[in-house]
Design a protein around this motif. Structure first.
Motif, mmCIF file in Angstrom:
data_model
loop_
_atom_site.group_PDB
_atom_site.id
_atom_site.type_symbol
_atom_site.label_atom_id
_atom_site.label_comp_id
_atom_site.label_asym_id
_atom_site.label_seq_id
_atom_site.Cartn_x
_atom_site.Cartn_y
_atom_site.Cartn_z
ATOM 1 N N SER A 93 -3.111 -30.031 22.718
ATOM 2 C CA SER A 93 -3.072 -29.100 23.852
ATOM 3 C C SER A 93 -4.491 -28.751 24.287
ATOM 4 O O SER A 93 -5.364 -28.491 23.450
ATOM 5 N N THR B 209 -11.012 -29.085 30.017
ATOM 6 C CA THR B 209 -10.414 -30.086 30.907
ATOM 7 C C THR B 209 -11.491 -30.918 31.588
ATOM 8 O O THR B 209 -11.410 -32.150 31.667
ATOM 9 N N LEU C 82 -5.865 -40.083 27.902
ATOM 10 C CA LEU C 82 -4.684 -39.270 27.628
ATOM 11 C C LEU C 82 -3.653 -39.427 28.729
ATOM 12 O O LEU C 82 -3.989 -39.480 29.918
ATOM 13 N N ARG D 132 -0.860 -37.328 30.495
ATOM 14 C CA ARG D 132 -0.591 -35.906 30.630
ATOM 15 C C ARG D 132 0.751 -35.711 31.328
ATOM 16 O O ARG D 132 0.998 -36.287 32.396
ATOM 17 N N LEU E 4 0.996 -34.027 25.667
ATOM 18 C CA LEU E 4 -0.084 -34.988 25.823
ATOM 19 C C LEU E 4 0.137 -36.137 24.848
ATOM 20 O O LEU E 4 0.618 -35.929 23.739
#
Length: 309
Positions: free
Chosen positions: A20, A36, A51, A53, A58
């Motif tokens: 997360s 981020t 990743l 998303r 994730l």
């Protein structure tokens, strides 16, 4: 690797570990937007998506899984390296290469080494005793101890103090040639001179009194670039000399093996310094040696206090 890229790698690893962005931001004490952005900048730099998303979870892409495996190992290795370096800076340990003048090594440093190792048992000392100039970087020497002024901008000089200097001779020389009473009398005397091991330049005798400074040059039967040989020639009755007031010299003066002459004229004190490369970080072992040798020389500096100016 830039600091930002390393930070991005660290953040990416924490995001994967906690699953997360929010949890990673909390653990790293960073704003979520910053976490981020760092991951996005890392992906942009690599040119791949690391990743997947979704609104719920994730997951690593294939490239992300490969990168995470390597990045985790690199961050761990970096952490271990930094820990090792911090310990090297904080704890006096490891091999220490030091070079000191030959006479200092023999008569000042070596007799005190049991106390040094009692205080710093994890240091392995490689002690060179020379009077020649030493290239610290080329020869892998951590620090050197020298007497005199230093004119090398690549080195940092830590002052230890100043040794008083006196003009003296052996009784046998004075019995044969007489005791000078004035500087003019020196025209009738020979000197045991000291010359630079680097340039061969013979150092003059320096005298000062009442604001007047004089330099005297006289021929010699012998000139030395080693302190032990120099003192030996003086004791053999070969001429007048200017000697630093170490504990050894003071003992010779007190016993009558040497006799001080021209006591009304003072001589420039000899500065003692520890030198180490300017571009080399001062590690705990070098700092420990410098601190210890300063204590050792405090006794040398104090030795001449009872013999006047």
């Amino acid at each position: 690797m830039s600091v930002d890229r390393y930070k991005a790698m660290e953040v990416f690893n924490r995001v994967v570990e906690l699953g997360s962005f929010t949890a990673a931001a909390t653990a790293l004490h960073l704003p979520k937007a910053r976490v981020t952005t760092l991951v996005q900048e890392l992906e942009a730099h690599l040119g791949v998506r690391l990743l997947n998303r979704t609104t719920r979870r994730l997951s690593l892409t294939d490239d992300g899984a490969l990168y995470h495996q390597r990045a985790l190992a690199m961050v761990q290795d970096m952490g271990e390296l930094e820990g090792t370096l911090r310990r090297a800076v904080a704890t006096p340990a490891g091999r220490l290469r030091v070079d000191v003048p030959a006479a200092v090594g023999r008569h000042v440093i070596s007799p005190e080494l049991p106390q040094f190792f009692k205080r710093y048992p994890d240091i392995v000392l490689e002690l060179g005793s020379t009077d020649r100039p030493v290239d610290l970087v080329a020869e892998g020497v951590d620090c050197v101890l020298r007497g005199g002024l230093v004119h090398d901008e690549t080195l940092v000089a830590r002052p230890l103090g100043r040794l008083k200097v006196v003009t003296c001779a052996a009784p046998s020389y004075l019995a044969q040639h007489g005791t000078p009473q004035t500087l003019e009398d020196l025209e009738q005397h020979r000197f045991v001179n000291f010359h630079s091991a680097k340039t061969g330049r013979v150092f003059p005798f320096d005298f000062a009194k009442g604001g007047e400074a004089r330099q005297v040059h006289r021929p010699h039967w012998v000139s030395c670039n080693d302190a032990d040989s120099h003192l030996g020639a003086v004791l053999a009755g070969l001429g007048l000399a200017q000697q630093p007031l170490t504990r050894r010299t003071c003992a010779l003066l007190e016993s009558g093996a040497l006799v001080r002459v021209l006591p009304d004229w003072t001589v420039d004190a000899l500065p003692m310094v520890v030198l180490y490369p300017r571009n080399r970080h001062l590690t705990a072992k070098v700092r420990a040696f410098a601190d210890w040798v300063a204590e050792v020389f405090a006794a040398e500096f104090a030795a001449g206090d009872g013999l006047g100016p």
